[in-house]
Design an enzyme around this catalytic site. Structure first.
Site, PDB file in Angstrom:
ATOM      1  N   ASP A 296      82.949  53.669  63.045  1.00 15.79           N
ATOM      2  CA  ASP A 296      82.131  54.389  64.025  1.00 15.79           C
ATOM      3  C   ASP A 296      82.787  54.340  65.404  1.00 15.79           C
ATOM      4  O   ASP A 296      83.593  53.465  65.692  1.00 15.79           O
ATOM      5  CB  ASP A 296      80.723  53.787  64.098  1.00 15.79           C
ATOM      6  N   GLU A 297      82.411  55.288  66.241  1.00 18.70           N
ATOM      7  CA  GLU A 297      82.759  55.307  67.654  1.00 18.70           C
ATOM      8  C   GLU A 297      84.253  55.039  67.899  1.00 18.70           C
ATOM      9  O   GLU A 297      84.621  54.165  68.682  1.00 18.70           O
ATOM     10  CB  GLU A 297      81.900  54.298  68.425  1.00 18.70           C
ATOM     11  N   VAL A 298      85.100  55.804  67.255  1.00 23.98           N
ATOM     12  CA  VAL A 298      86.543  55.604  67.351  1.00 23.98           C
ATOM     13  C   VAL A 298      87.100  56.349  68.573  1.00 23.98           C
ATOM     14  O   VAL A 298      86.858  57.548  68.724  1.00 23.98           O
ATOM     15  CB  VAL A 298      87.246  56.108  66.075  1.00 23.98           C
TER      16      VAL A 298
END
Length: 494
Positions: A296-298
């Site tokens: 997530d949230e890369v």
């Protein structure tokens, strides 16, 4: 005076016998018996069941054992060799007579759930120093198979005692999965035989690291309570703490200490390091068939450099999302090379920005608006909508968590105790009693969870049980992590 009347009314409402979470079928016989001690009649070999007898005896008779009268507890298990896992059977039956209690289940895990329900039916009268048990009949099973809590030791270190206390309290509401978010941008506390420098250079301090013994101890402690431990090693983002010792596996665009890092999919050594950690280190510590790899949230802007752009052109990857999908699918395949691993869990960005295989992966939902799309694509789903089940959202009331509509087709769900503002000093008061609301929705039949008034009176009573067992549960009805507003009973201290 009006407030006093309301409080007295609430006290009157909660005096009835209840079990949390509400069993599928629960009938009381309007008869209470005195109990001095319990004698368990069990001829099987399950150490999990035998240790549970001792644990629950101590818990039930916390004010001392009088010894008389003694009640016999007969236990019957069909399959003592049932493995702790996603398909374990937790159903159970409890029948009580004046001097006998009969507990039966298909597995040892069902016996644990039965003992928890039984323990909540005991009352202690300090006036005559006597324990009373309301005779009842219970037939019960969970609505969803996956019922969990996420804890986050990457943003604040959680010591072993704190985690064990959380596992104990999880068992009180029949949760069966501890999702352990172990590595983060801020810290790396996970031990490694091959790469000890990861925690040496990535932890907050020398005192804020886990040993191999700590990990094995926690996993075993949870197993004795029927709780799986599923670790999360978030990647390719949320990994900046790895950079302190292995900058070579990071994209050159994010090597600055002040930037959020991301692993570099263009480098073979990235996957070689991950593979070595999985297969020669961490999988020995975490035997569960499921593994969480975050995703997530890369910060994909890290890949906007000549090396990664050339790699993308060579492999016909037209966007950073395609490169992200390449990384995710590669690490999933690396993890599944271990034939004991059956599924890899990913956050929903892996679906919206990538192309995971529904035969290999399970999607954990935190963006509620993608739930239907994920289900329609054929994925198994763990439900954790941030709007209601993120426990660090302190303004979310327990009623919002309780009334959330849960899709019938999901595996179950998890409440998430993200650690930005949570550490051992406040985690229990943040999590409880909100977590109980989530737990009941995941265990009890839907038709038994539709009356908020009834649920509130029962939750107030359950909070008293939590406090009696040493859990620092905040008052019902207040914003998260809020102290009582004045003197009063555990039933109405808001």
């Amino acid at each position: 005076k009006k407030m006093k009347f309301i409080k007295l009314l609430i006290v009157g409402l909660v005096q009835g016998i209840t079990i949390w979470p509400e069993p599928a079928s629960f009938k009381t016989k309007n008869e209470k018996i005195k109990v001095g001690r319990l004698r368990f009649a069990y001829s099987g070999r399950s150490t999990i069941v035998k240790e549970a007898f001792l644990r629950y005896s101590d818990q039930i008779f916390s004010h001392g054992i009088t010894g008389v009268p003694r009640v016999q507890v007969y236990v019957e298990i069909e399959d003592e060799n049932s493995e702790l896992g996603s398909k374990m059977n937790e159903s159970y039956i409890v029948n009580m007579k004046t001097n006998e209690i009969f507990i039966s289940s298909k597995t040892q895990w069902g016996i644990l759930r039965a003992l928890e329900s039984l323990s909540q039916l005991f009352e202690y009268d300090a006036g005559d120093e006597t324990y009373y048990l309301t005779l009842s009949e219970i037939q019960d099973e969970p609505r969803f198979s996956h019922r969990g809590l996420l804890i986050d030791s990457g943003r604040h270190f959680l010591n072993v005692k704190t985690i064990k206390a959380m596992i104990d309290s999880m068992a009180y509401v029949k949760l069966n999965v501890l999702h352990w978010h172990l590595t983060e941008d801020q810290s790396f506390s996970m031990p490694s035989w091959q790469f000890p420098e990861l925690s040496l250079n990535g932890s907050f301090s020398a005192k804020e690291r886990y040993s191999h013994y700590d990990i094995k101890d926690i996993v075993q402690y949870a197993k004795l309570r029927g709780i799986r431990v599923i670790p999360e090693f978030d990647m390719p983002g949320h990994t900046s703490s790895w950079r302190n010792s292995h900058p070579e596996i990071f994209a050159t665009g994010c090597l600055d200490p002040d930037s959020r890092g991301a692993f570099d999919p263009a480098k073979n050594q990235t996957f070689e390091l991950i593979s070595a950690l999985f297969h020669h280190d961490w999988f020995y510590l975490f035997p569960d068939a499921w593994l969480h790899l975050g995703s997530d949230e890369v910060p994909t802007t890290c890949w906007n450099n000549s090396i990664d752009l050339a790699f993308m052109e060579l492999h016909n990857l037209s966007s950073f999302n395609n490169l992200f999908a390449y990384f995710v699918n590669s690490v999933v395949d690396i993890a599944l090379q271990d034939n004991k691993k059956q599924h890899i869990i990913l956050w929903d960005e892996a679906f919206t920005s990538g192309s995971p295989d529904p035969n290999k992966t399970i999607i954990q939902i935190w963006h509620d608006d993608v739930t239907n799309s994920v289900l329609d694509a054929g994925f198994q789903v763990i439900y954790s909508p941030s709007s209601a089940w993120y426990l660090d959202h302190l303004d979310t009331n327990w009623t919002d968590r309780y009334t959330l509509n849960i899709p019938d087709s999901v595996l179950g769900g998890e409440a998430c105790a993200w650690g930005e503002t949570m550490d051992p000093s406040d985690i229990e008061a943040t999590v409880w009693p909100s977590l109980a609301a989530v737990a009941e929705r995941l265990w009890s039949p839907l038709h038994l969870t539709l009356n908020l008034t009834t649920a509130e009176s029962r939750l107030r009573q359950f909070r008293c049980i939590l406090l009696d067992r040493g859990v620092r549960a905040e008052p019902v009805g207040l914003a998260g992590r809020t102290a009582p507003t004045g003197p009063g009973s555990c039933l109405y201290s808001d």
